[in-house]
Write a protein that holds these residues in place. Structure first.
Motif, PDB file in Angstrom:
ATOM      1  N   PHE A  87       7.363 -51.506 -14.290  1.00  0.00           N
ATOM      2  CA  PHE A  87       7.836 -53.362 -13.841  1.00  0.00           C
ATOM      3  C   PHE A  87       8.202 -53.920 -12.916  1.00  0.00           C
ATOM      4  O   PHE A  87       7.788 -55.144 -12.420  1.00  0.00           O
ATOM      5  CB  PHE A  87       8.196 -54.229 -15.281  1.00  0.00           C
ATOM      6  N   ARG A  89       8.317 -52.648  -9.985  1.00  0.00           N
ATOM      7  CA  ARG A  89       7.071 -52.557  -8.916  1.00  0.00           C
ATOM      8  C   ARG A  89       6.739 -53.830  -8.599  1.00  0.00           C
ATOM      9  O   ARG A  89       5.773 -54.792  -8.376  1.00  0.00           O
ATOM     10  CB  ARG A  89       5.743 -51.074  -8.954  1.00  0.00           C
ATOM     11  N   GLN A  90       5.980 -54.846  -9.674  1.00  0.00           N
ATOM     12  CA  GLN A  90       5.300 -56.128  -9.759  1.00  0.00           C
ATOM     13  C   GLN A  90       6.525 -57.245  -8.238  1.00  0.00           C
ATOM     14  O   GLN A  90       6.040 -58.231  -8.787  1.00  0.00           O
ATOM     15  CB  GLN A  90       5.105 -56.297 -11.010  1.00  0.00           C
ATOM     16  N   PHE A 225       8.101 -63.132 -10.103  1.00  0.00           N
ATOM     17  CA  PHE A 225       7.367 -62.596  -8.890  1.00  0.00           C
ATOM     18  C   PHE A 225       8.083 -63.564  -8.024  1.00  0.00           C
ATOM     19  O   PHE A 225       8.261 -64.440  -8.065  1.00  0.00           O
ATOM     20  CB  PHE A 225       5.392 -63.268  -9.559  1.00  0.00           C
ATOM     21  N   ARG A 233      -1.316 -64.166 -13.071  1.00  0.00           N
ATOM     22  CA  ARG A 233      -1.112 -62.638 -12.468  1.00  0.00           C
ATOM     23  C   ARG A 233       0.017 -61.816 -13.936  1.00  0.00           C
ATOM     24  O   ARG A 233      -0.419 -60.826 -13.840  1.00  0.00           O
ATOM     25  CB  ARG A 233      -0.424 -63.028 -11.650  1.00  0.00           C
ATOM     26  N   LEU A 237      -0.911 -59.008 -16.317  1.00  0.00           N
ATOM     27  CA  LEU A 237       0.288 -57.420 -16.018  1.00  0.00           C
ATOM     28  C   LEU A 237       0.790 -57.163 -17.260  1.00  0.00           C
ATOM     29  O   LEU A 237       0.855 -55.661 -17.636  1.00  0.00           O
ATOM     30  CB  LEU A 237       1.498 -58.231 -15.568  1.00  0.00           C
TER      31      LEU A 237
END
Length: 854
Positions: A87, A89-90, A225, A233, A237
């Motif tokens: 997570f 990484r997002q 985000f 998105r 995810l």
């Protein structure tokens, strides 16, 4: 200019020209008509507009309410390193842990259950944490001078008699109370708790020693985000995360579904209030019919003259139908203006409690209210206008219109039925709970039919009352059954409003009685949560030592989430009524060798002690039925990150009202062999014993086992009772609208009969009747009608309350006679008050001038 206006007037259809000219005489006789339409339309437009504003507020502020774009929650454990890395990484990931715990004064003199919230150094990532008097929340939570800080809700300070700067003990850690919480940005996403909020840091939580194996901690990781919110998105995810970690057992929510329970409750409450508003509008339809009948009676000479001059029946109908429509549009416009203003009022009143969006006009909601108002006007005005169309001029000139038995043509009755069916169809089609809407509409229809039959029965009994010796009583009885009597109007106008109030009052009193009576009597005094399995025997010994006469029960407990039913993913299962909640979120699960108390088998058999085969599970009867489960079916539950599939061995009925330890799912013990579990215990103190024993037991338990959470059942019941009281008050206020409209309709009905009553009174006075005798006769008439209506309202309201209580809420129904008395008094007060107010003016008319003008 006058010539141009005249030419423009001549260009209009003749029916519209006549309609507009007659309206120049003013709105006399139509104020009740306008009020009924305006109130009903305003309630429907306002409720739906406010609901739209609230749900839109939750949607637009979803990122703040959720604390990010995606929330990942787990029970008992936090995300693993690999999952966190996936997570992170997002976007940016932060962590919050929530649980129930016991907060204790440093001197040990008092304690209370708290909803504990532990936050990381980045909290809040979205929104702002507001403190009374201002301040930096993160700075106040840090460890300073050897002590961690804590922020508390004002209720906590009141309960423990603390102030900012005092110490507070939580588990094994002593905290410094450094601030008072004014508002939390993500408060709505956490649901309703049983105790005041207490906020500490995650570092402090580690030092409290509350994080024992199996402890009921909810770990929430919120992902934000970069840039604006992106629900699409986030959903993608979440789907990718489920594929990569199929056995994670987490619950994920996106910012466009930040608080599903709140949104659902708002929607359900709005649907109910819309139905109440529609009821008020339909009750107002009786007022529309009365007003139109009165209007037609007033226009008898004009209608008779037009017919004598050759005007067709269709022209007569169009002239007066257009007048009614113009007036209805005026009333609807008033209602729409009021309904459009209500969201702005709601934003001002609710901004501190609920997220109300930047409000505006909501065309769809206002359009729906417009359609409802128009359909009610058409449905209830066609009958009296159709009658006027059919009446011959001789009848109109001869003053026989009021009591004549003329019916409108079939085409009018068909259109009236179509309008009523459209009303019902709209209410059902637009409802999120169509079964409830169908039941509600059916109940209203049945109530109208029965009320009409009640009015017919009262008239029949009055007509066949035989010889009555008392002149005053005989006059009252004759007034009830004469042509053009108010009987039908009074019964219809008051009956539905009173029935609604009686049913709601009985449901409320029975629900409260169940909570504070039957449930409270059978329920244990305490629930104890998070007892370490190794400490169970020592904990039970402590309870038996401190309360020797008390009853103690313990069971092992974990939290699990149903992930599949008969091989179908839980997200794809269509649960029946009363079963969807079992698929939402985590459920408590346990295991046992024997059938739990307050349960009985209805299908299958219990497994033998020491069973060591395929995992088995026992399901609660109601949920099993809703999920279409039977003996031999398989259910998959994720517990502690591991999917466990078990076969249903039996189905059992559970007495939930006892509030004793019981679960939807009870597994065979071998299913969770070796799993870290905690125990749940209940304590039932002897009734009528030492009143301070419960406080003593709670204090000793917290001192000896700081990590154990004590839930006093009485406090929990009081919290639920308080919430029910607030909802019941809101519902009763809304339902009172129907009674207000009923009073308006009754006032309109009395006004409609004013001319006939005045004529009767003057003739009777000329024949020697005194004002006192006439007043007594009218009082008896209104009293009989009010009492008859109250009897019906109590009977119908009791049946409705019984059905909702026994069949929907599954609580025992008890008739409360004080509700009947209150309904009777309301009916009598309204009918006598309004009736005598109008009668007093009638009795003041001088006989001589009136008789000369007859």
């Amino acid at each position: 200019m006058n010539g141009a206006a005249s030419a423009q007037s001549r260009s209009l259809p003749i029916s519209l020209r006549f309609a507009l000219r007659e309206l120049r005489g003013g709105l006399a006789g139509f104020y009740v008509f306008l009020a009924c339409i305006a109130l009903g339309v305003a309630s429907i437009a306002g409720v739906n507009s406010v609901s739209h504003a609230l749900t839109e507020g939750i949607s637009t502020q979803g990122r703040t309410i959720l604390g990010g774009d995606l929330s990942i929650s787990l029970i008992h454990r936090d995300l693993g390193p690999e999952q966190k890395a996936f997570f992170a990484r997002q976007g940016t990931l932060d962590t919050v842990a929530t649980m129930r715990a016991m907060a204790v004064r440093p001197d040990g003199a008092d304690q209370t259950l708290v909803e504990l919230k532990s936050v990381d150094a980045a909290y809040p990532r979205q929104g702002e944490l507001a403190l009374e008097g201002g301040g930096d929340g993160q700075a106040l939570l840090r460890e300073t001078d050897g002590a961690f800080g804590a922020l508390a809700a004002p209720e906590l300070l009141d309960r423990l008699n603390l102030k900012v700067g005092d110490d507070l003990k939580l588990g094994a850690l002593t905290l410094k109370l450094r601030g008072v919480i004014a508002s939390e940005p993500d408060r709505l996403s956490e649901g309703i708790g049983f105790g005041p909020h207490l906020m500490i840091s995650l570092d402090a939580l580690q030092r409290t020693e509350l994080l024992q194996p199996g402890a009921l901690v909810t770990w929430m990781n919120r992902l934000s985000f970069a840039g604006p919110a992106d629900p699409a998105r986030a959903k993608q995810l979440a789907a990718d995360a489920d594929k990569q970690f199929p056995n994670a057992g987490w619950r994920m929510r996106t910012s466009d579904n930040a608080s599903p329970s709140l949104s659902g409750n708002i929607d359900r409450f709005a649907q109910f209030l819309t139905l109440v508003g529609l009821t008020a509008l339909i009750v107002g339809g009786v007022g529309v019919a009365n007003a139109v009948s009165s209007f037609v009676d007033l226009k008898r000479p004009a209608i008779a003259t037009l017919k004598s001059l050759g005007a067709s029946a269709g022209t007569i109908f169009r002239i007066y139908f257009l007048q009614i429509l113009i007036l209805a549009l005026f009333g609807i416009a008033i209602g729409l203006v009021v309904g459009a203003i209500l969201p702005f009022v709601a934003k001002w009143a609710l901004s501190d409690l609920l997220p109300v969006a930047d409000v505006g006009l909501y065309p769809a909601e206002l359009g729906l209210a417009f359609v409802y108002g128009l359909l009610v006007t058409v449905a209830f005005s066609l009958w009296p206008l159709g009658r006027a169309r059919q009446m011959p001029a001789t009848s109109l000139f001869a003053d026989r219109a009021l009591g004549s038995n003329v019916r409108p043509p079939w085409i009018y009755r068909i259109f009236q039925l179509v309008a009523l069916l459209l009303l019902a169809g709209l209410a059902i089609a637009l409802s999120s709970q169509q079964r409830l809407a169908v039941m509600y509409i059916a109940a209203v229809v049945v109530a109208f039919v029965v009320l009409r039959l009640v009015a017919v029965l009262i008239t029949f009994l009055a007509r066949h009352a035989g010889r009555i010796r008392g002149t005053t009583l005989r006059l009252a009885i004759r007034n009830i059954q004469r042509p053009g009597a108010l009987t039908s109007s009074v019964v219809l106008s008051l009956g539905l409003g009173l029935t609604l109030l009686v049913s709601l009052a009985l449901i409320d009193t029975n629900l409260r009685g169940q909570l504070t009576g039957a449930i409270a009597d059978k329920a244990p005094d305490f629930f104890f949560i998070d007892i370490q399995n190794a400490d169970r025997d020592r904990f039970v010994d402590l309870l038996k030592r401190e309360a020797p006469a008390a009853s103690v029960d313990t069971v092992p407990m974990l939290r699990g989430r149903i992930t599949a039913v008969k091989g179908v993913p839980a997200t794809e299962v269509k649960a029946g009524e009363g079963g969807s909640w079992a698929l939402q979120g985590d459920r408590g699960v346990t295991f046992a060798d024997t059938l739990p108390r307050n349960s009985r088998l209805v299908q299958g058999s219990w497994w033998a002690a020491g069973y060591d085969g395929e995992p088995l599970v026992s399901f609660e009867e109601g949920v099993a039925k809703a999920l279409n489960l039977g003996i031999g079916d398989h259910v998959t539950v994720n517990v502690l990150g591991r999917n466990v599939t078990a076969r249903i061995a039996n189905i059992r009925a559970v007495d939930w009202d006892s509030l004793s330890i019981n679960f939807v799912m009870v597994f065979s013990p071998n299913t969770f062999a070796g799993a870290p579990v905690t125990d749940l215990a209940t304590l039932s103190l002897p009734k009528g014993g030492d009143p301070g024993l419960d406080r003593h037991v709670a204090s000793v338990v917290t001192k000896t086992f700081p990590a154990v959470t004590s839930v006093r059942v009485k406090d929990a019941i009081d919290s639920v009772n308080d919430l029910i009281g607030k909802l019941a008050l809101a519902v009763r206020v809304a339902a009172s609208l129907a009674l207000v409209v009923s009073m308006l309709v009754l006032g309109g009905a009395l006004a409609a009969g004013h001319r006939q009553r005045r004529q009767d009174a003057v003739i009777l006075k000329a024949l020697g009747a005194t004002r006192t005798r006439l007043l007594t006769a009218f009082s008896l008439e209104y009293g009989i009608l009010g009492l008859a209506t109250a009897v019906f309202a109590v009977a119908a309201g009791s049946v409705a309350a019984w059905y909702v209580g026994e069949r929907v809420m599954h609580i025992p129904f008890h008739f409360r006679p004080e509700i009947a008395v209150a309904a009777a008094l309301i009916a009598l007060a309204v009918t006598l008050g309004l009736g005598l107010a109008g009668t007093w003016r009638i009795l003041s008319v001088k006989a001589g001038p009136f008789l000369r003008n007859l």
